[in-house]
Design an enzyme around this catalytic site. Sequence first.
Site, short mmCIF file in Angstrom:
data_model
loop_
_atom_site.label_atom_id
_atom_site.label_comp_id
_atom_site.label_asym_id
_atom_site.label_seq_id
_atom_site.Cartn_x
_atom_site.Cartn_y
_atom_site.Cartn_z
N ARG A 175 0.73 -1.25 -0.04
CA ARG A 175 0.07 -0.06 -0.15
C ARG A 175 0.95 1.26 0.01
O ARG A 175 0.56 2.40 0.68
CB ARG A 175 -1.05 -0.05 1.14
N ALA B 133 -0.06 4.38 2.62
CA ALA B 133 -0.21 3.86 3.96
C ALA B 133 0.61 4.56 5.21
O ALA B 133 0.43 4.07 6.15
CB ALA B 133 -0.42 2.39 4.20
N LEU C 39 4.03 5.45 7.38
CA LEU C 39 5.27 4.72 7.56
C LEU C 39 5.13 3.43 7.59
O LEU C 39 4.15 2.56 7.82
CB LEU C 39 5.44 5.21 9.18
N LEU D 147 5.41 0.29 9.01
CA LEU D 147 5.18 0.03 10.48
C LEU D 147 6.32 -1.29 10.63
O LEU D 147 6.61 -1.60 11.93
CB LEU D 147 3.94 -0.30 10.89
N GLU E 80 1.34 13.20 5.19
CA GLU E 80 2.51 14.28 5.42
C GLU E 80 3.19 14.37 4.20
O GLU E 80 3.61 15.64 4.01
CB GLU E 80 3.60 13.82 6.49
N GLU F 76 -1.44 7.53 14.08
CA GLU F 76 -0.38 7.80 14.82
C GLU F 76 -0.85 7.55 16.37
O GLU F 76 -0.21 6.75 17.10
CB GLU F 76 0.45 9.15 15.04
#
Length: 269
Positions: free
Chosen positions: A37, A73, A75, A77, A123, A143
Site C-alpha cells: 500500500r 499507507a 510509515l 510499520l 505528511e 499515529e
Amino acid sequence: MTSSFEPITGLLATLDLLQISQAGAVMHVRLNRPAKRNAISDALVQQIHTCMINLPESARAMVVSGAGDHFCAGLDLSELVQRDMQGAILHSRMWHAAFDAIQFGTVPVVAVLHGAVVGGGLELAAACQIRVAEDSAYFGLPEGQRGIFMGGGGSVRIPRLMGTARMSDMMLTGRVYDADEGDRAGLVQYRVRDGEGLAKGIALAQKMAANAPMTAFAVMHALPRIVEQSPSEGLFTESLMAAAASNTPEAQARLRAFLEGKAAKVTKS
Ligand code: 1HE
C-alpha cells in the site's frame, strides 16, 4: 494525454520503488509499492529524496501519485524499531530532508490522492503545493492508535492546511475524513471523480510548467516564508521578491506580450 509519458532514464530509473516518467516539462512520479500500500520504508523515503534533488533540468512541474488502490499507507510499520534518542531524531530528520526537497525543491508538485492517504502519506501530500482528491480518497492520522507521533513534518504542515483543532481531533480520536470532508477542511484544492485524478493532476502540472520559472520559485520558496514572517518583514521580503521577479527578461517579455495583445486575458474557467 497520459500516453506521451516516457519512462525516465539514468539515475532516476534505478529507483526501484518509484516509477518515474516524463512528458515534456512534466514529471510523473508514482509511488510503486502497491503490495504494501505504498508504505514508506527507509528505502522509499531515501528514493523520494534522491528523485527530488536529481530532477532533469527540463522539468518544470511534477505529479505524484500512488500505484494500486491507495495513495500511501504512511510509515512502513514493519521497520519501526526501537531506536536510541539520536537515532530516532535522525530518522525523522531523514523524512524532513526528503519532504523539504519536495516543498522547497525545483518544481511545484501536484499530489493525486486516492484511497488511503494516512499518516506519513498525508505528511507527504502536505509537502506538495497542490492536492487533488478522487472520490475514494480518505485521510487519517492513525499515529495515536499506533502509539507514536508523526515525524515527517506533519505537525508543521498539516495544521497550516486544516487548523490545529481539526488535526488534534484526527490524532486523538482516530477520526477519518472522506474526500469531501477533506476538501471542506482545506486538505485539498481539487475534488474529482474516481479515475480522473491523474488527468487533472497532469493538466494542472502543465499549467504550472508554462509559468515563468521565477514565479514558480517565488511561490514555492518565498510565499511560505513570507507567511511565517511578521507583517512588516513579510512586506519587505515581498518587495525584494517582486523586484527580483519583474527584472527577469522573461517577465519583461510576458508583460510586453500582454500589452501588444498577444497574451491570454484572465477569464472565468
Ligand atoms: C503495511 C502498511 C504500513 C499496509 N506499514 N506494512 N500507517 C497506518 O497505520 C496504516 C496501516 N495500514 C492500513 O490501515 C491498511 O493497510 C490500509 C487501509 C492502508 C490498506 O488496507 P488494505 O486492506 O487494502 O491492505 P492490507 O491487507 O491491510 O495491507 C496489505 C499489505 O500491506 C499487508 O502486508 P502483507 O505482507 O500481509 O500482504 C500490510 O501489512 C501491508 N501494509 N500498510 C507496513 N503502514 C514519519 S512518521 C509517520 C507515522 C505514520 O505514518 S503512522 C501511520 C502508519
